[in-house]
Design an enzyme around this catalytic site. Structure first.
Site, PDB file in Angstrom:
ATOM      1  CE  LYS A   1       2.262   2.605  -9.123  1.00  0.00           C
ATOM      2  NZ  LYS A   1       0.820   2.330  -8.958  1.00  0.00           N
TER       3      LYS A   1
ATOM      4  CG  HIS B   1      -1.549   5.517  -2.354  1.00  0.00           C
ATOM      5  ND1 HIS B   1      -2.918   5.392  -2.249  1.00  0.00           N
ATOM      6  CD2 HIS B   1      -1.121   4.377  -2.967  1.00  0.00           C
ATOM      7  CE1 HIS B   1      -3.302   4.243  -2.777  1.00  0.00           C
ATOM      8  NE2 HIS B   1      -2.236   3.605  -3.216  1.00  0.00           N
TER       9      HIS B   1
ATOM     10  NE  ARG C   1      -1.990  -1.226  -2.666  1.00  0.00           N
ATOM     11  CZ  ARG C   1      -1.152  -0.529  -1.919  1.00  0.00           C
ATOM     12  NH1 ARG C   1      -0.570  -1.101  -0.882  1.00  0.00           N
ATOM     13  NH2 ARG C   1      -0.915   0.746  -2.185  1.00  0.00           N
TER      14      ARG C   1
ATOM     15  CE1 TYR D   1      -0.058  13.302   4.433  1.00  0.00           C
ATOM     16  CE2 TYR D   1       1.249  14.970   5.537  1.00  0.00           C
ATOM     17  CZ  TYR D   1       0.024  14.527   5.070  1.00  0.00           C
ATOM     18  OH  TYR D   1      -1.088  15.280   5.234  1.00  0.00           O
TER      19      TYR D   1
END
Length: 406
Positions: free
Chosen positions: A267, A359, A335, A369
């Site tokens: 994604k 995410h 999830r 991150y």
């Protein structure tokens, strides 16, 4: 004398090319092999020149004369018919290069390497079926907001409103690319904001109450299908990755000794690390005995030698076989289950959880991150989660009680 249709039809080839003259510079040239080609002879800037008017019989005598007359009108305006024709061809080539289809195809080629194969194919399919037939040949600079709206309205009228919104957004990205490359002045999709009805946000059904998790886990454990499907169902709650990512997991990315699974998130196109708890490693070792020689951890049962991954319908079919209602729990719902319980019950920091969910989490300075951020903490979290699920399944803790390992 001017030519007649009968004379042209009866004219025979000879050993050398022959010419049958009509009038005002038009003549028919007959090649030794029998080809009959129209030519127009004229003078421009003191030089004699010739241009083709087409091949007989595709171009009739009447049509050849019409083309000759158009060329003579250009000469009357001091325009060389040959140069004019070349300029038109260049213009048509430039038009084709700047058509929406050409620009969209170029945009897809530039960006598709960063997307998953499935996403790229979906965009190509939507363009091919729902966009190109209507505005594909139109120059991007000439597309109007009403024309683009008509394209997405056709999709909406078929009952696919979310797809209509997606196509409108994608067309807008193509138009902005055209602006950036100097082939359009503006993105007209901005004028269509609010033109389509809003879509209702549909969340994946998920069980997030610990009281209901234990029966679900026992139900998954009782599945009597093939070993790969059983293992995939048991890993879904443990790893809480996207179902498609689990189905497409490759042995090359899994290190059972280091207890890590590394892959690229389809994604977002970003590298990701999933620390593997002891329970997850045990399940993977179990399925490795059967599929370890394949590329995929969960290969497609119908095409094992073609190195295809498990079909999306396989896990969905397992859910239906277990009579798990889709309005109560979905494959994607694990999830949400993990996100909720890890935060509200086990008390892990939300940024640890969000990062493990792959995410796009950013720190206070706006930096994303990286895949190794908080890896030791996430490793502890994944083991605590697996232990908690084991205790829930075995009924050894009250649903609201914190795991002992936490």
């Amino acid at each position: 004398m001017p030519l007649t249709a009968t004379a042209i039809r009866k004219a025979k080839p000879r050993e050398k090319p022959r010419k049958l003259y009509d009038s005002r510079g038009l003549y028919l040239e007959i090649a030794p092999r029998g080809t009959k080609a129209w030519r127009f002879k004229y003078r421009f800037a003191g030089r004699e020149k010739r241009i083709s008017m087409g091949i007989y019989p595709e171009v009739s005598l009447k049509l050849a004369r019409e083309r000759r007359d158009k060329a003579r009108k250009l000469l009357a305006r001091d325009i060389d018919p040959s140069a004019h024709r070349k300029a038109q061809k260049r213009s048509r080539r430039q038009w084709a290069k700047n058509s929406f289809e050409a620009v969209a195809t170029e945009w897809l080629a530039k960006h598709s390497p960063n997307w998953s194969i499935g996403h790229s194919k979906r965009l190509e399919r939507e363009f091919r079926h729902d966009v190109f037939p209507y505005i594909g040949a139109t120059a991007v600079a000439e597309i109007t907001a009403p024309e683009l709206l008509a394209v997405v309205r056709r999709v909406e009228e078929r009952g696919h409103l979310p797809m209509a919104h997606t196509i409108l957004q994608t067309c807008g990205r193509v138009l902005r690319y055209a602006v950036a490359t100097g082939r359009a002045e503006r993105d007209v999709s901005w004028d269509l904001r609010g033109a389509l009805p809003p879509t209702k946000i549909k969340h994946y059904a998920a069980i997030t109450d610990p009281k209901e998790v234990a029966p679900l886990l026992r139900l998954l454990d009782g599945y009597s299908g093939t070993l790969p499907v059983r293992c995939a169902l048991r890993l879904l709650p443990l790893l809480f990755v996207r179902p498609g990512e689990l189905r497409k997991a490759e042995w090359a990315g899994i290190d059972l000794e280091s207890a890590e699974w590394r892959y690229t998130v389809g994604k977002t196109g970003t590298p990701h690390i999933v620390p593997l708890a002891r329970q997850s490693v045990g399940i993977l070792r179990e399925v490795h005995t059967l599929t370890g020689h394949h590329r995929f951890v969960f290969p497609n049962a119908r095409y094992p030698k073609r190195e295809r991954s498990m079909s999306p319908a396989t896990l969905l079919g397992a859910f239906r076989a277990l009579d798990i209602p889709s309005d109560r729990m979905t494959l994607h719902g694990f999830r949400a289950m993990a996100r909720t319980i890890l935060d509200e019950v086990l008390g892990f920091r939300p940024d640890f959880i969000e990062h493990q969910l792959a995410h796009r989490v950013r720190d206070p300075n706006g930096r994303a991150y990286n895949r190794t951020k908080f890896l030791p903490e996430r490793r502890q979290m994944m083991q605590a989660w697996a232990d908690y699920l084991d205790r829930l399944r075995a009924g050894k803790i009250e649903p609201g009680q914190l795991a002992a390992s936490r």
